[in-house]
Write an enzyme that holds these catalytic residues in place. Structure first.
Site: not given
Ligand code: GLU
Length: 419
Positions: A106-108
């Site tokens: 994931s990443k934000g």
């Protein structure tokens, strides 16, 4: 520093295409891995210190939870785009799978220049962002960590906001926290520490004398400065380092401890003076003749136009995606050994995983254990990647993607498709 405009998600997927062909990846799995599972775009309104409202845009993307809860950093940068976050989430899936960690990717990101916000404004931004993405994070859903321009303080605010919403303290919702509230020793330094282990191992394996090698490092942040320090501790010769505004070069080698002190006093690298030291642009730094080049800044620094000028034996990718696909092809052709990001900087997520385990068990390890276990995992992974690259006559990058993809394909096959 040049920032290239190319679609980062499309370019990340090209690497998977090549690996997929090599290992005959099930076409259904390939199709599955080319999409992100979910992405959320949020508006983050905050009242600035002057009383006016400002709205920032933020993202959180789960690329895959096939092998476990999603895992990936959170970056604050004015240039962040949804496609960049998708590409970085995709890379995290392959990084965790390559290391055989029971996690996904994931990443934000938040489009913000942290230098323009006060600490209080940053705190409000982080807490509101956390509230906006709260349904997407959690110890068994998705576990954020620091990335560019976020740090242990950012993680403490996320942990606190999340815990307040849930009515109990839940340290395992993020990694890279301060040690006093459930962080792991060694996590801050982990990407750089891991890179040091890898470089030593590679040099031993390939009969290079590391102490005689000239090392150039682009980026002097959490990754670049730590790896520089690690390498100097074993008497390596770091001849150039840089940050966004430029860097410094000395053919005699740099005193990294002094330079770190200089930076800690709030100074710029380009103002650092010393015998036989000259200032250098990032473009010049990348084309210096050296043995090991460590791009540890931002994406797409090595691209088609400067790849030909790169003059080194080994590239150790400290940043995520520092090399474009075209540059990768040019450098492979030239015989440069490229240790790809998903392996080179994986010490970070590896120790994040240890932090997560320590939080869940409420039992904390010493630094020796953290570093020993991390070293075991990344050196074994390097060996697997190296052997596959020899067997398949391909680059370390494609071999690394192939190993990650195989594990993901197995998980896909075993789980099947809902409904
Ligand atoms: N942001 C780091 C990376 O790109 C760390 C991610 C993590 O620890 O979850 O690998």
């Amino acid at each position: 520093m040049k920032i290239l405009i190319i679609n980062p998600f499309e370019s990340a997927k090209k690497k998977l295409d090549i690996a997929a062909e090599l290992i005959n990846l099930n076409p259904n799995t390939l199709e599955y891995l080319k999409k992100v599972e979910r992405s959320l775009i949020v508006s983050i309104p905050i009242v600035m210190d002057d009383g006016f409202l400002k709205i920032f845009e933020g993202y959180r993307v789960h690329h895959s939870t096939l092998r476990g809860p999603a895992k990936g950093g959170l970056r604050y940068s004015p240039d962040v785009t949804l496609d960049e976050i998708k590409a970085l989430a995709f890379l995290m899936t392959f990084k965790t799978s390559l290391l055989n960690l029971p996690l996904g990717g994931s990443k934000g990101g938040v489009c913000v220049d942290t230098k323009e916000l006060s600490k209080k404004e940053l705190e409000r931004l982080t807490r509101r962002y956390t509230a906006e993405i709260i349904s997407m994070i959690g110890p068994d859903i998705d576990i954020p960590a620091p990335d560019m321009y976020t740090d242990s303080t950012t993680m403490a605010w996320i942990m606190d906001t999340y815990s307040m919403q849930k009515g109990r303290t839940i340290p395992s919702v993020v990694t890279g926290k301060p040690i006093e509230i459930g962080g792991s020793v060694g996590r801050l330094e982990a990407p750089g520490t891991g890179m040091g282990y890898l470089l030593k191992h590679i040099c031993q394996k390939l009969n290079f004398d590391l102490k005689k090698m000239k090392i150039v490092i682009q980026g002097f942040g959490k990754v670049g400065s730590v790896v520089a320090k690690q390498l100097c501790e074993i008497s390596c010769n770091v001849i150039a380092v840089s940050e966004k505004q430029g860097g410094i070069y000395s053919p005699d080698g740099l005193d990294i401890n002094e330079i770190i002190k200089w930076k800690q006093q709030g100074n710029s690298l380009k103002d650092y003076n010393g015998k036989n030291i000259s200032t250098i642009t990032n473009d010049e730094l990348l084309s210096l003749k050296c043995d090991v080049l460590i791009p540890a800044a931002v994406e797409n620094q090595i691209y088609s136009k400067n790849a030909d000028n790169i003059d080194c034996k080994i590239i150790l990718e400290g940043a995520n995606s520092p090399t474009t696909s075209q540059a990768d092809a040019i450098l492979n052709e030239k015989g440069v050994i490229i240790v790809p990001d998903i392996l080179a900087n994986s010490g970070g997520v590896c120790v994040s995983y240890f932090e997560y385990i320590q939080d869940i068990h409420s039992y904390f390890w010493g630094l020796d254990r953290v570093n020993r276990e991390m070293k075991n995992i990344i050196i074994k992974t390097f060996e697997d990647v190296y052997n596959l690259s020899k067997k398949m006559n391909t680059s370390l990058r494609i071999a690394a993607f192939a190993i990650g993809a195989k594990r993901l394909a197995k998980a896909h096959e075993l789980r099947g498709l809902f409904p």
